[in-house]
Design a protein around this motif. Structure first.
Motif, PDB file in Angstrom:
ATOM      1  N   ALA A  45       0.885  -1.167   0.000  1.00  0.00           N
ATOM      2  CA  ALA A  45       0.000   0.000   0.000  1.00  0.00           C
ATOM      3  C   ALA A  45       0.918   1.211   0.000  1.00  0.00           C
ATOM      4  CB  ALA A  45      -0.896   0.004   1.233  1.00  0.00           C
ATOM      5  N   VAL A  46       0.748   2.066  -0.979  1.00  0.00           N
ATOM      6  CA  VAL A  46       1.596   3.252  -1.119  1.00  0.00           C
ATOM      7  C   VAL A  46       0.706   4.486  -1.077  1.00  0.00           C
ATOM      8  CG1 VAL A  46       3.220   4.470  -2.612  1.00  0.00           C
ATOM      9  CG2 VAL A  46       3.292   1.977  -2.492  1.00  0.00           C
ATOM     10  N   GLY A  47       0.901   5.301  -0.060  1.00  0.00           N
ATOM     11  CA  GLY A  47       0.105   6.505   0.097  1.00  0.00           C
ATOM     12  C   GLY A  47       0.254   7.451  -1.069  1.00  0.00           C
ATOM     13  N   ARG A  48      -0.825   8.077  -1.424  1.00  0.00           N
ATOM     14  CA  ARG A  48      -0.827   9.003  -2.567  1.00  0.00           C
ATOM     15  C   ARG A  48      -0.007  10.266  -2.310  1.00  0.00           C
ATOM     16  NH1 ARG A  48      -4.445   7.667  -6.557  1.00  0.00           N
ATOM     17  NH2 ARG A  48      -5.787   5.921  -6.006  1.00  0.00           N
ATOM     18  N   LEU A  49       0.274  10.563  -1.052  1.00  0.00           N
ATOM     19  CA  LEU A  49       1.073  11.744  -0.722  1.00  0.00           C
ATOM     20  C   LEU A  49       2.500  11.364  -0.337  1.00  0.00           C
ATOM     21  CD1 LEU A  49      -1.529  13.698   1.459  1.00  0.00           C
ATOM     22  CD2 LEU A  49      -1.190  13.768  -1.024  1.00  0.00           C
ATOM     23  N   ARG A  70      -3.231   1.970  -3.954  1.00  0.00           N
ATOM     24  CA  ARG A  70      -3.116   3.419  -3.750  1.00  0.00           C
ATOM     25  C   ARG A  70      -4.379   3.934  -3.064  1.00  0.00           C
ATOM     26  NH1 ARG A  70       1.417   6.228  -4.680  1.00  0.00           N
ATOM     27  NH2 ARG A  70       0.413   7.801  -5.933  1.00  0.00           N
ATOM     28  N   PRO A  71      -4.505   3.730  -1.749  1.00  0.00           N
ATOM     29  CA  PRO A  71      -5.722   4.165  -1.066  1.00  0.00           C
ATOM     30  C   PRO A  71      -5.870   5.688  -1.090  1.00  0.00           C
ATOM     31  CG  PRO A  71      -4.064   3.452   0.515  1.00  0.00           C
ATOM     32  CD  PRO A  71      -3.526   3.147  -0.845  1.00  0.00           C
ATOM     33  N   PRO A  72      -7.115   6.159  -1.138  1.00  0.00           N
ATOM     34  CA  PRO A  72      -7.333   7.610  -1.129  1.00  0.00           C
ATOM     35  C   PRO A  72      -6.948   8.217   0.220  1.00  0.00           C
ATOM     36  CG  PRO A  72      -9.417   6.464  -0.985  1.00  0.00           C
ATOM     37  CD  PRO A  72      -8.360   5.420  -1.198  1.00  0.00           C
ATOM     38  N   VAL A  73      -6.758   9.513   0.211  1.00  0.00           N
ATOM     39  CA  VAL A  73      -6.394  10.281   1.394  1.00  0.00           C
ATOM     40  C   VAL A  73      -7.647  10.982   1.907  1.00  0.00           C
ATOM     41  CG1 VAL A  73      -4.955  12.193   2.193  1.00  0.00           C
ATOM     42  CG2 VAL A  73      -4.105  10.652   0.432  1.00  0.00           C
ATOM     43  N   GLN A  74      -7.769  11.105   3.211  1.00  0.00           N
ATOM     44  CA  GLN A  74      -8.883  11.858   3.787  1.00  0.00           C
ATOM     45  C   GLN A  74      -8.449  13.309   3.984  1.00  0.00           C
ATOM     46  OE1 GLN A  74     -11.659   9.688   3.282  1.00  0.00           O
ATOM     47  NE2 GLN A  74     -12.321  11.052   4.880  1.00  0.00           N
ATOM     48  N   ALA A  75      -9.259  14.220   3.489  1.00  0.00           N
ATOM     49  CA  ALA A  75      -9.054  15.649   3.709  1.00  0.00           C
ATOM     50  C   ALA A  75     -10.168  16.124   4.631  1.00  0.00           C
ATOM     51  CB  ALA A  75      -9.096  16.411   2.391  1.00  0.00           C
ATOM     52  N   GLY A  86      -3.308  10.726   6.732  1.00  0.00           N
ATOM     53  CA  GLY A  86      -2.747   9.561   6.048  1.00  0.00           C
ATOM     54  C   GLY A  86      -2.222   9.902   4.675  1.00  0.00           C
ATOM     55  N   GLY A  87      -1.867   8.881   3.954  1.00  0.00           N
ATOM     56  CA  GLY A  87      -1.432   9.046   2.578  1.00  0.00           C
ATOM     57  C   GLY A  87       0.042   9.333   2.384  1.00  0.00           C
ATOM     58  N   GLU A  88       0.824   9.437   3.465  1.00  0.00           N
ATOM     59  CA  GLU A  88       2.234   9.774   3.318  1.00  0.00           C
ATOM     60  C   GLU A  88       3.167   8.585   3.515  1.00  0.00           C
ATOM     61  OE1 GLU A  88       3.040  13.094   5.844  1.00  0.00           O
ATOM     62  OE2 GLU A  88       1.760  14.421   4.667  1.00  0.00           O
ATOM     63  N   SER A  89       2.624   7.430   3.835  1.00  0.00           N
ATOM     64  CA  SER A  89       3.476   6.284   4.137  1.00  0.00           C
ATOM     65  C   SER A  89       3.258   5.156   3.138  1.00  0.00           C
ATOM     66  CB  SER A  89       3.198   5.788   5.563  1.00  0.00           C
ATOM     67  OG  SER A  89       1.865   5.346   5.657  1.00  0.00           O
ATOM     68  N   TYR A  90       4.027   4.136   3.297  1.00  0.00           N
ATOM     69  CA  TYR A  90       3.857   2.918   2.516  1.00  0.00           C
ATOM     70  C   TYR A  90       3.980   1.753   3.485  1.00  0.00           C
ATOM     71  CZ  TYR A  90       8.916   2.578   2.844  1.00  0.00           C
ATOM     72  OH  TYR A  90      10.193   2.503   3.320  1.00  0.00           O
ATOM     73  N   ARG A  91       3.342   0.634   3.123  1.00  0.00           N
ATOM     74  CA  ARG A  91       3.484  -0.540   3.979  1.00  0.00           C
ATOM     75  C   ARG A  91       3.349  -1.810   3.172  1.00  0.00           C
ATOM     76  NH1 ARG A  91      -1.532  -2.825   5.909  1.00  0.00           N
ATOM     77  NH2 ARG A  91      -3.161  -1.507   5.085  1.00  0.00           N
ATOM     78  N   PHE A  92       4.030  -2.796   3.652  1.00  0.00           N
ATOM     79  CA  PHE A  92       4.025  -4.128   3.081  1.00  0.00           C
ATOM     80  C   PHE A  92       2.732  -4.807   3.537  1.00  0.00           C
ATOM     81  CE2 PHE A  92       5.181  -8.610   3.777  1.00  0.00           C
ATOM     82  CZ  PHE A  92       5.599  -8.950   2.508  1.00  0.00           C
ATOM     83  N   ILE A  93       1.933  -5.323   2.614  1.00  0.00           N
ATOM     84  CA  ILE A  93       0.672  -5.960   2.976  1.00  0.00           C
ATOM     85  C   ILE A  93       0.804  -7.470   3.002  1.00  0.00           C
ATOM     86  CG2 ILE A  93      -1.732  -6.303   2.322  1.00  0.00           C
ATOM     87  CD1 ILE A  93      -1.692  -3.494   1.161  1.00  0.00           C
ATOM     88  N   GLU A  94       1.246  -8.044   1.890  1.00  0.00           N
ATOM     89  CA  GLU A  94       1.357  -9.497   1.843  1.00  0.00           C
ATOM     90  C   GLU A  94       2.326  -9.938   0.759  1.00  0.00           C
ATOM     91  OE1 GLU A  94      -2.479 -11.169   1.078  1.00  0.00           O
ATOM     92  OE2 GLU A  94      -2.656 -10.218  -0.869  1.00  0.00           O
ATOM     93  N   MET A  95       2.725 -11.195   0.873  1.00  0.00           N
ATOM     94  CA  MET A  95       3.662 -11.782  -0.074  1.00  0.00           C
ATOM     95  C   MET A  95       3.223 -13.223  -0.317  1.00  0.00           C
ATOM     96  SD  MET A  95       7.793 -12.013   0.360  1.00  0.00           S
ATOM     97  CE  MET A  95       7.736 -12.851   1.930  1.00  0.00           C
ATOM     98  N   GLU A  96       3.045 -13.585  -1.566  1.00  0.00           N
ATOM     99  CA  GLU A  96       2.709 -14.968  -1.923  1.00  0.00           C
ATOM    100  C   GLU A  96       3.999 -15.664  -2.325  1.00  0.00           C
ATOM    101  OE1 GLU A  96       0.180 -17.523  -5.208  1.00  0.00           O
ATOM    102  OE2 GLU A  96      -0.165 -15.361  -5.044  1.00  0.00           O
ATOM    103  N   VAL A  97       4.249 -16.832  -1.742  1.00  0.00           N
ATOM    104  CA  VAL A  97       5.492 -17.557  -1.996  1.00  0.00           C
ATOM    105  C   VAL A  97       5.200 -18.942  -2.552  1.00  0.00           C
ATOM    106  CG1 VAL A  97       6.728 -16.293  -0.214  1.00  0.00           C
ATOM    107  CG2 VAL A  97       5.668 -18.467   0.351  1.00  0.00           C
ATOM    108  N   ALA A  98       6.221 -19.551  -3.144  1.00  0.00           N
ATOM    109  CA  ALA A  98       6.110 -20.921  -3.659  1.00  0.00           C
ATOM    110  C   ALA A  98       7.289 -21.727  -3.145  1.00  0.00           C
ATOM    111  CB  ALA A  98       6.121 -20.917  -5.179  1.00  0.00           C
TER     112      ALA A  98
END
Length: 113
Positions: free
Chosen positions: A32-36, A66-71, A101-113
């Motif tokens: 998830a990568v914030g729009r700001l 890219r989730p929206p930001v709340q104003a 919000g909207g200024e950060s990024y975070r790791f959500i998930e990873m699919e592995v094999a």
């Protein structure tokens, strides 16, 4: 370039996960990568492709949310979901906006094999 730092952090997290629970390769990664955040999705994809080369992440699909930001308006209190920094409140045209919000990024998930 923020995108390289984001990808380096992602690679480090994936390596730690691989040590904790071994796997062969990563199929997909979701962020998830914030729009700001000043992180550009296209540049992030290029950095991911370059830094994952010759690693267990090579060939993995990078999914970027890219989730929206709340104003929130400081004058009328209106709340709006926005795509970027807007100059005026959509409800009353005030310039006193607070972005949540909207200024950060975070790791959500990873699919592995």
């Amino acid at each position: 370039m923020h995108e390289i730092a984001v990808c380096q952090s992602l690679l480090e997290q994936a390596m730690r996960a691989r040590v904790a629970q071994p796997f062969d390769r990563v199929v997909s990664v979701r962020l998830a990568v914030g729009r700001l955040s000043r992180v550009e999705p296209d540049a992030l994809q290029v950095a991911f492709d370059l830094l994952s080369r010759d690693t267990f992440l090579e060939g993995a699909v990078l999914e970027i949310d890219r989730p929206p930001v709340q104003a929130v308006c400081g004058d009328c209190g209106a709340e709006s979901a926005v795509e970027s920094r807007i100059p005026r409140c959509p409800a009353c045209a005030s310039r006193r906006l607070r972005f949540e919000g909207g200024e950060s990024y975070r790791f959500i998930e990873m699919e592995v094999a």
